[in-house]
Design a protein around this motif. Structure first.
Motif, PDB file in Angstrom:
ATOM      1  N   GLN A   3       0.844  -1.202   0.000  1.00  0.00           N
ATOM      2  CA  GLN A   3       0.000   0.000   0.000  1.00  0.00           C
ATOM      3  C   GLN A   3       0.873   1.243   0.000  1.00  0.00           C
ATOM      4  OE1 GLN A   3      -1.245  -2.660   2.234  1.00  0.00           O
ATOM      5  NE2 GLN A   3      -2.507  -3.086   0.438  1.00  0.00           N
ATOM      6  N   LEU A   4       0.431   2.247  -0.756  1.00  0.00           N
ATOM      7  CA  LEU A   4       1.146   3.512  -0.856  1.00  0.00           C
ATOM      8  C   LEU A   4       0.224   4.642  -0.414  1.00  0.00           C
ATOM      9  CD1 LEU A   4       2.715   3.032  -4.415  1.00  0.00           C
ATOM     10  CD2 LEU A   4       3.762   2.503  -2.215  1.00  0.00           C
ATOM     11  N   VAL A   5       0.716   5.503   0.464  1.00  0.00           N
ATOM     12  CA  VAL A   5      -0.073   6.625   0.947  1.00  0.00           C
ATOM     13  C   VAL A   5       0.714   7.911   0.720  1.00  0.00           C
ATOM     14  CG1 VAL A   5      -1.213   7.693   2.916  1.00  0.00           C
ATOM     15  CG2 VAL A   5      -1.181   5.192   2.689  1.00  0.00           C
ATOM     16  N   GLU A   6       0.130   8.795  -0.089  1.00  0.00           N
ATOM     17  CA  GLU A   6       0.795  10.059  -0.423  1.00  0.00           C
ATOM     18  C   GLU A   6       0.305  11.175   0.491  1.00  0.00           C
ATOM     19  OE1 GLU A   6       0.111   8.701  -4.974  1.00  0.00           O
ATOM     20  OE2 GLU A   6      -1.355   9.258  -3.442  1.00  0.00           O
ATOM     21  N   SER A   7       1.132  12.186   0.634  1.00  0.00           N
ATOM     22  CA  SER A   7       0.745  13.396   1.349  1.00  0.00           C
ATOM     23  C   SER A   7       1.610  14.547   0.850  1.00  0.00           C
ATOM     24  CB  SER A   7       0.920  13.217   2.857  1.00  0.00           C
ATOM     25  OG  SER A   7       2.269  12.934   3.176  1.00  0.00           O
ATOM     26  N   GLY A   8       1.176  15.777   1.146  1.00  0.00           N
ATOM     27  CA  GLY A   8       1.999  16.933   0.846  1.00  0.00           C
ATOM     28  C   GLY A   8       1.549  17.815  -0.287  1.00  0.00           C
ATOM     29  N   GLY A   9       0.492  17.465  -0.968  1.00  0.00           N
ATOM     30  CA  GLY A   9       0.028  18.315  -2.054  1.00  0.00           C
ATOM     31  C   GLY A   9      -0.609  19.590  -1.525  1.00  0.00           C
ATOM     32  N   GLY A  10      -0.977  20.487  -2.442  1.00  0.00           N
ATOM     33  CA  GLY A  10      -1.616  21.723  -2.025  1.00  0.00           C
ATOM     34  C   GLY A  10      -1.557  22.792  -3.093  1.00  0.00           C
ATOM     35  N   LEU A  11      -1.850  24.013  -2.667  1.00  0.00           N
ATOM     36  CA  LEU A  11      -1.862  25.169  -3.566  1.00  0.00           C
ATOM     37  C   LEU A  11      -0.639  26.025  -3.270  1.00  0.00           C
ATOM     38  CD1 LEU A  11      -3.267  27.116  -5.577  1.00  0.00           C
ATOM     39  CD2 LEU A  11      -4.493  28.063  -3.598  1.00  0.00           C
ATOM     40  N   VAL A  12       0.086  26.416  -4.305  1.00  0.00           N
ATOM     41  CA  VAL A  12       1.282  27.231  -4.144  1.00  0.00           C
ATOM     42  C   VAL A  12       1.388  28.203  -5.315  1.00  0.00           C
ATOM     43  CG1 VAL A  12       2.762  25.577  -5.362  1.00  0.00           C
ATOM     44  CG2 VAL A  12       3.763  27.121  -3.646  1.00  0.00           C
ATOM     45  N   TRP A 111       0.025   1.592  -6.821  1.00  0.00           N
ATOM     46  CA  TRP A 111      -0.235   3.022  -7.005  1.00  0.00           C
ATOM     47  C   TRP A 111      -0.903   3.613  -5.779  1.00  0.00           C
ATOM     48  CZ3 TRP A 111       1.275   5.783 -11.294  1.00  0.00           C
ATOM     49  CH2 TRP A 111       1.769   5.026 -12.374  1.00  0.00           C
ATOM     50  N   GLY A 112      -0.560   4.860  -5.479  1.00  0.00           N
ATOM     51  CA  GLY A 112      -1.243   5.592  -4.435  1.00  0.00           C
ATOM     52  C   GLY A 112      -2.525   6.212  -4.957  1.00  0.00           C
ATOM     53  N   GLN A 113      -3.225   6.905  -4.074  1.00  0.00           N
ATOM     54  CA  GLN A 113      -4.531   7.459  -4.420  1.00  0.00           C
ATOM     55  C   GLN A 113      -4.409   8.793  -5.156  1.00  0.00           C
ATOM     56  OE1 GLN A 113      -3.116   7.661  -1.489  1.00  0.00           O
ATOM     57  NE2 GLN A 113      -3.469   9.709  -0.689  1.00  0.00           N
ATOM     58  N   GLY A 114      -3.243   9.404  -5.111  1.00  0.00           N
ATOM     59  CA  GLY A 114      -3.027  10.684  -5.786  1.00  0.00           C
ATOM     60  C   GLY A 114      -3.198  11.864  -4.848  1.00  0.00           C
ATOM     61  N   THR A 115      -2.435  12.913  -5.096  1.00  0.00           N
ATOM     62  CA  THR A 115      -2.540  14.140  -4.320  1.00  0.00           C
ATOM     63  C   THR A 115      -2.491  15.328  -5.282  1.00  0.00           C
ATOM     64  OG1 THR A 115      -1.628  15.369  -2.418  1.00  0.00           O
ATOM     65  CG2 THR A 115      -0.038  14.281  -3.867  1.00  0.00           C
ATOM     66  N   GLN A 116      -3.380  16.292  -5.062  1.00  0.00           N
ATOM     67  CA  GLN A 116      -3.497  17.428  -5.981  1.00  0.00           C
ATOM     68  C   GLN A 116      -2.414  18.464  -5.708  1.00  0.00           C
ATOM     69  OE1 GLN A 116      -5.864  18.041  -8.579  1.00  0.00           O
ATOM     70  NE2 GLN A 116      -4.478  19.744  -9.035  1.00  0.00           N
ATOM     71  N   VAL A 117      -1.761  18.894  -6.768  1.00  0.00           N
ATOM     72  CA  VAL A 117      -0.811  20.010  -6.708  1.00  0.00           C
ATOM     73  C   VAL A 117      -1.319  21.074  -7.661  1.00  0.00           C
ATOM     74  CG1 VAL A 117       1.532  20.778  -7.250  1.00  0.00           C
ATOM     75  CG2 VAL A 117       1.166  18.602  -6.086  1.00  0.00           C
ATOM     76  N   THR A 118      -1.552  22.275  -7.133  1.00  0.00           N
ATOM     77  CA  THR A 118      -2.038  23.382  -7.947  1.00  0.00           C
ATOM     78  C   THR A 118      -1.065  24.548  -7.821  1.00  0.00           C
ATOM     79  OG1 THR A 118      -4.331  22.707  -7.600  1.00  0.00           O
ATOM     80  CG2 THR A 118      -3.949  24.940  -8.423  1.00  0.00           C
TER      81      THR A 118
END
Length: 121
Positions: A3-12, A111-118
């Motif tokens: 299992q893969l768990v992503e973190s750290g995405g966001g708006l910048v 694959w992880g679930q994905g994290t949004q980067v904007t």
């Protein structure tokens, strides 16, 4: 099964930085990051071979992004600097046990679930 768990995405804002993390439940031969923007195919960003630490980058991110792993080799990071609006996408962590082209989606088993980067302009 890993299992893969992503973190750290966001708006910048453009020119800013973000760091993504991917925690794996076990060790794998290779780990990578891919991204997918709306209406586009999933594309390779960066990868690292767990045993050797050898890294690979897409030309579009070379010199701006850095992939790394922790000493236990179960967490992979993607440090993203000098971000551009065109970096906006969902970022996916991936891991694989076998061979195949390092940049190919089909070379990764998990694959992880994905994290949004904007990135705003």
């Amino acid at each position: 099964q890993v299992q893969l768990v992503e973190s750290g995405g966001g708006l910048v804002q453009a020119g800013g930085s973000l760091r993504l993390s991917c925690a794996a439940s076990g060790r794998t031969f290779r780990s990578g990051w891919f991204r997918q923007a709306p209406g586009k195919e999933r594309e390779f960003v960066a990868a690292i071979i767990s045993s050797s630490g050898r890294t690979y980058y897409a030309n579009s991110v070379k010199g701006r992004f850095t992939i790394s792993r922790d000493n236990a080799k179960t967490t992979v990071y993607l440090q993203m600097n000098s971000l551009k609006p065109e970096d906006t996408a969902v970022y996916y962590c991936a891991a694989g046990q076998g061979s195949g082209n390092i940049w190919a989606v089909q070379s990764y088993d998990y694959w992880g679930q994905g994290t949004q980067v904007t990135v705003s302009s």
